[in-house]
Design an enzyme around this catalytic site. Structure first.
Site, PDB file in Angstrom:
ATOM      1  N   TYR A  78       0.834  -1.204   0.000  1.00 62.84           N
ATOM      2  CA  TYR A  78       0.000   0.000   0.000  1.00 62.84           C
ATOM      3  C   TYR A  78       0.869   1.256   0.000  1.00 62.84           C
ATOM      4  O   TYR A  78       0.576   2.219  -0.674  1.00 62.84           O
ATOM      5  CB  TYR A  78      -0.945   0.025   1.212  1.00 62.84           C
ATOM      6  CG  TYR A  78      -1.974   1.124   1.077  1.00 62.84           C
ATOM      7  CD1 TYR A  78      -3.174   0.886   0.413  1.00 62.84           C
ATOM      8  CD2 TYR A  78      -1.728   2.407   1.577  1.00 62.84           C
ATOM      9  CE1 TYR A  78      -4.111   1.887   0.255  1.00 62.84           C
ATOM     10  CE2 TYR A  78      -2.660   3.419   1.417  1.00 62.84           C
ATOM     11  CZ  TYR A  78      -3.861   3.155   0.759  1.00 62.84           C
ATOM     12  OH  TYR A  78      -4.776   4.152   0.592  1.00 62.84           O
ATOM     13  N   PHE A 130      -7.127  20.793 -25.074  1.00 62.27           N
ATOM     14  CA  PHE A 130      -7.401  19.364 -25.126  1.00 62.27           C
ATOM     15  C   PHE A 130      -8.648  19.145 -24.273  1.00 62.27           C
ATOM     16  O   PHE A 130      -8.845  19.823 -23.265  1.00 62.27           O
ATOM     17  CB  PHE A 130      -6.223  18.513 -24.638  1.00 62.27           C
ATOM     18  CG  PHE A 130      -6.518  17.044 -24.823  1.00 62.27           C
ATOM     19  CD1 PHE A 130      -6.515  16.481 -26.086  1.00 62.27           C
ATOM     20  CD2 PHE A 130      -6.882  16.251 -23.747  1.00 62.27           C
ATOM     21  CE1 PHE A 130      -6.863  15.145 -26.280  1.00 62.27           C
ATOM     22  CE2 PHE A 130      -7.221  14.915 -23.932  1.00 62.27           C
ATOM     23  CZ  PHE A 130      -7.213  14.365 -25.198  1.00 62.27           C
ATOM     24  N   THR A 131      -9.469  18.171 -24.676  1.00 61.34           N
ATOM     25  CA  THR A 131     -10.796  17.987 -24.068  1.00 61.34           C
ATOM     26  C   THR A 131     -10.748  17.911 -22.533  1.00 61.34           C
ATOM     27  O   THR A 131     -11.360  18.733 -21.849  1.00 61.34           O
ATOM     28  CB  THR A 131     -11.431  16.700 -24.625  1.00 61.34           C
ATOM     29  OG1 THR A 131     -10.496  15.628 -24.479  1.00 61.34           O
ATOM     30  CG2 THR A 131     -11.767  16.854 -26.111  1.00 61.34           C
ATOM     31  N   ASP A 221       2.005  19.758 -20.845  1.00 58.63           N
ATOM     32  CA  ASP A 221       1.265  18.499 -21.014  1.00 58.63           C
ATOM     33  C   ASP A 221       2.241  17.587 -21.736  1.00 58.63           C
ATOM     34  O   ASP A 221       2.442  17.690 -22.946  1.00 58.63           O
ATOM     35  CB  ASP A 221      -0.017  18.722 -21.820  1.00 58.63           C
ATOM     36  CG  ASP A 221      -0.818  17.428 -21.970  1.00 58.63           C
ATOM     37  OD1 ASP A 221      -0.209  16.339 -21.862  1.00 58.63           O
ATOM     38  OD2 ASP A 221      -2.035  17.501 -22.210  1.00 58.63           O
ATOM     39  N   LYS A 264       0.191   7.139 -23.556  1.00 60.14           N
ATOM     40  CA  LYS A 264       0.624   7.498 -24.917  1.00 60.14           C
ATOM     41  C   LYS A 264       2.124   7.201 -25.047  1.00 60.14           C
ATOM     42  O   LYS A 264       2.497   6.050 -25.144  1.00 60.14           O
ATOM     43  CB  LYS A 264       0.310   8.963 -25.211  1.00 60.14           C
ATOM     44  CG  LYS A 264      -0.995   9.504 -24.606  1.00 60.14           C
ATOM     45  CD  LYS A 264      -2.255   8.926 -25.188  1.00 60.14           C
ATOM     46  CE  LYS A 264      -3.523   9.328 -24.442  1.00 60.14           C
ATOM     47  NZ  LYS A 264      -3.794  10.704 -24.198  1.00 60.14           N
ATOM     48  N   ARG A 388     -12.960  14.339 -34.285  1.00 59.03           N
ATOM     49  CA  ARG A 388     -12.356  15.459 -33.573  1.00 59.03           C
ATOM     50  C   ARG A 388     -12.840  16.714 -34.296  1.00 59.03           C
ATOM     51  O   ARG A 388     -12.142  17.259 -35.158  1.00 59.03           O
ATOM     52  CB  ARG A 388     -10.826  15.362 -33.600  1.00 59.03           C
ATOM     53  CG  ARG A 388     -10.245  14.452 -32.528  1.00 59.03           C
ATOM     54  CD  ARG A 388     -10.657  14.868 -31.162  1.00 59.03           C
ATOM     55  NE  ARG A 388     -10.076  14.121 -30.047  1.00 59.03           N
ATOM     56  CZ  ARG A 388     -10.735  13.829 -28.932  1.00 59.03           C
ATOM     57  NH1 ARG A 388     -12.002  14.131 -28.791  1.00 59.03           N
ATOM     58  NH2 ARG A 388     -10.124  13.226 -27.938  1.00 59.03           N
ATOM     59  N   PHE A 455     -18.617  13.836 -26.638  1.00 58.23           N
ATOM     60  CA  PHE A 455     -18.209  12.943 -27.729  1.00 58.23           C
ATOM     61  C   PHE A 455     -18.129  11.483 -27.300  1.00 58.23           C
ATOM     62  O   PHE A 455     -18.302  10.586 -28.116  1.00 58.23           O
ATOM     63  CB  PHE A 455     -16.868  13.399 -28.333  1.00 58.23           C
ATOM     64  CG  PHE A 455     -15.738  13.477 -27.340  1.00 58.23           C
ATOM     65  CD1 PHE A 455     -15.543  14.613 -26.574  1.00 58.23           C
ATOM     66  CD2 PHE A 455     -14.874  12.408 -27.177  1.00 58.23           C
ATOM     67  CE1 PHE A 455     -14.504  14.668 -25.644  1.00 58.23           C
ATOM     68  CE2 PHE A 455     -13.829  12.468 -26.255  1.00 58.23           C
ATOM     69  CZ  PHE A 455     -13.664  13.600 -25.488  1.00 58.23           C
TER      70      PHE A 455
HETATM   71  C1  LIG Z   1      -4.889  11.588 -23.599  1.00 57.08           C
HETATM   72  C2  LIG Z   1      -4.511  12.954 -23.290  1.00 57.08           C
HETATM   73  C3  LIG Z   1      -4.781  13.524 -22.038  1.00 57.08           C
HETATM   74  C4  LIG Z   1      -5.600  12.834 -20.983  1.00 57.08           C
HETATM   75  O1  LIG Z   1      -5.009  11.693 -20.538  1.00 57.08           O
HETATM   76  P1  LIG Z   1      -5.834  10.397 -20.079  1.00 57.08           P
HETATM   77  O2  LIG Z   1      -4.750   9.435 -19.720  1.00 57.08           O
HETATM   78  O3  LIG Z   1      -6.669   9.958 -21.229  1.00 57.08           O
HETATM   79  O4  LIG Z   1      -6.659  10.789 -18.910  1.00 57.08           O
HETATM   80  C5  LIG Z   1      -4.323  14.803 -21.812  1.00 57.08           C
HETATM   81  N1  LIG Z   1      -3.663  15.501 -22.741  1.00 57.08           N
HETATM   82  C6  LIG Z   1      -3.410  14.986 -23.946  1.00 57.08           C
HETATM   83  C7  LIG Z   1      -2.671  15.791 -24.949  1.00 57.08           C
HETATM   84  C8  LIG Z   1      -3.833  13.716 -24.280  1.00 57.08           C
HETATM   85  O5  LIG Z   1      -3.598  13.218 -25.498  1.00 57.08           O
END
Ligand SMILES: *Cc1c(COP(=O)(O)O)cnc(C)c1O
Length: 464
Positions: A78, A130-131, A221, A264, A388, A455
């Site tokens: 933990y 970004f969303t 980011d 990613k 998108r 979306f």
């Molecule tokens: C995917 C993504 C996020 C969000 O990350 P999650 O792991 O899906 O929560 C933030 N910024 C960018 C540029 C992304 O491609």
């Protein structure tokens, strides 16, 4: 240079296949039934009905044997898991930030950072939205302001650094609202919504100078920053042949912290982190993470997930990996370009973006052309892509109207190390097949609209 000669000839995968996952093929009738059932939203289709899955490159990478071996080293304690300390040292080494707080994925880190840094009434400038990033900024009381260069909003503009920040737009905002109202600049590497487009090191240097002068932090980011580093190596003077890991460090060293979706660049199926240099911000993040994610040494992850992430970062910064990654995306893009398919230019890092406005000029943007095209590609061949455009952009919180973005795109996102060149050929054939009968494709109307990030779950019907 003692570069192995094979590298000059091709982007061929720098790995071989050790285990396979069988694919299921479907009939056109089955796919039609499946997409109707899913409300013409590819996010609502079932993975078993998909042949080639280009929905996202998020969490869909193939892990290496070393990453899988690392999973067996999971220290599922933990608190104080060995894997946390390993990951911390890898993040410190490759990204260079002093402090690490793991989170379950990128948006978990965005939530922490937004809540800590943004006050009600603040403005957060960023190189395109970004969303999830923008939503967390808004939920924390902030207003996102787009300060990306104009070129980024023009799909046909081939500018090599469409991810750059427009310093004049930034200065206009800061002068207008005052530095007190700007908690940080939100800087994304390889801007996803612009088509996977990088910023240049020169632009980041200028931004750093400006932000130093006005005492504004830069929060990165970092989700696709290794891919951004690759483009700097390819395109920017003075970086040819530089190790990707050095370029990554140079970028991070000019910023104050980051949020990261490790799903990613970092080649894992789940994971993320917040990292920063400021001791006080770190302390707040360590405290807040226990509310939303888990203890500060696991942040919603299992020990094994952190181990796979640490190994994934090491593999992701290698030139072999990046050459194949970008090479595969470009291979598909060039095939489509050669067939006259309208794409966002230049071809970006993680996906091919089809320009649905030019693909389907007869469909009004209020009838969601990109959504309709994504559904059509699924019907054609079981290829799953995503919208998108108008649906992703959502409504303006003030007017309640659709935001009608300039970019109305379908994203064909390539998972890392998953599909072969032959799969890319099938994808190209399918897109070309749909292009030939594009006149017959109709728009959609939205029949169910969720409140947040619509979306993902919105439902549609074809217009009559
Ligand atoms: C995917 C993504 C996020 C969000 O990350 P999650 O792991 O899906 O929560 C933030 N910024 C960018 C540029 C992304 O491609």
């Amino acid at each position: 240079m003692n570069t192995p000669t094979h590298k000059h000839h091709t982007w061929a995968e720098p790995y071989k296949i050790k285990m396979v996952e069988l694919l299921r093929m479907t009939t056109r009738e089955e796919r039609l039934a499946a997409i109707r059932e899913a409300g013409y939203n590819t996010f609502l289709t079932r993975s078993r009905d998909v042949y080639i899955d280009l929905l996202t490159d998020s969490g869909t990478s193939a892990m290496s044997d070393r990453q899988w071996a690392g999973m067996m080293l999971g220290d599922e304690a933990y608190s104080g898991s060995e894997n946390f300390y390993h990951l911390e040292s890898v993040v410190q080494e490759y990204y260079g930030y002093k402090h690490l707080v793991p989170t379950h994925q990128g948006r978990g880190a965005e939530n922490l950072m937004s809540q800590i840094l943004i006050k009600e009434g603040d403005y957060v400038p960023g190189n395109m939205y970004f969303t999830t990033t923008r939503l967390h900024q808004e939920l924390a009381g902030g207003t996102f302001v787009d300060v990306i260069v104009d070129e980024a909003h023009d799909p046909q503009n081939a500018f090599p650094f469409k991810g750059n920040v427009d310093l004049e737009k930034l200065a206009a905002l800061v002068d207008g609202v005052g530095t007190d109202r700007v908690p940080y600049v939100s800087l994304e590497g390889n801007v996803n919504m612009a088509g996977g487009q990088p910023f240049s090191m020169a632009n980041l240097r200028e931004l750093r100078l400006y932000c130093d002068k006005h005492d504004i932090p830069i929060m990165l980011d970092a989700t696709r920053t290794i891919e951004n580093a690759w483009f700097i190596r390819e395109r920017e003077d003075g970086y040819a042949g530089q190790p990707v890991r050095d370029i990554l460090r140079e970028i991070c060293d000019m910023t104050d912290g980051c949020t990261m979706s490790a799903k990613k660049d970092a080649l894992v199926n789940i994971g993320g982190f917040f990292a920063c240099n400021d001791d006080e911000v770190f302390q707040k993040a360590q405290n807040l993470v226990v509310v939303y994610e888990g203890l500060h040494t696991y942040g919603g992850l299992a020990g094994r997930d952190m181990e796979a992430m640490a190994q994934g970062i090491r593999e992701a910064v290698t030139e072999d990996h990046m050459a194949a990654r970008i090479g595969q995306v470009r291979y598909l893009g060039r095939k489509l370009e050669a067939a006259g398919i309208p794409l966002v230019e230049p071809i970006g890092s993680h996906a091919i973006f089809i320009d649905a406005r030019r693909f389907l000029p007869h469909i009004d943007q209020e009838e969601y052309p990109a959504q309709a095209l994504a559904a059509e590609l699924f019907i054609e061949s079981g290829i799953r892509t995503m919208e998108r455009g108008n649906v992703s952009a959502g409504r303006d919180p003030l007017t309640g109207k659709n935001r009608l973005p300039k970019l109305e795109l379908v994203r064909l996102t390539i998972p890392r190390r998953v599909y072969t060149q032959a799969h890319m050929d099938v994808v190209a054939e399918s897109v070309i097949g749909v292009y030939k009968r594009r006149d017959k494709i109709r728009g959609l109307k939205m029949v169910y609209e969720p409140e947040y990030l619509r979306f993902f779950q919105a439902r549609f019907e074809p217009v009559s």
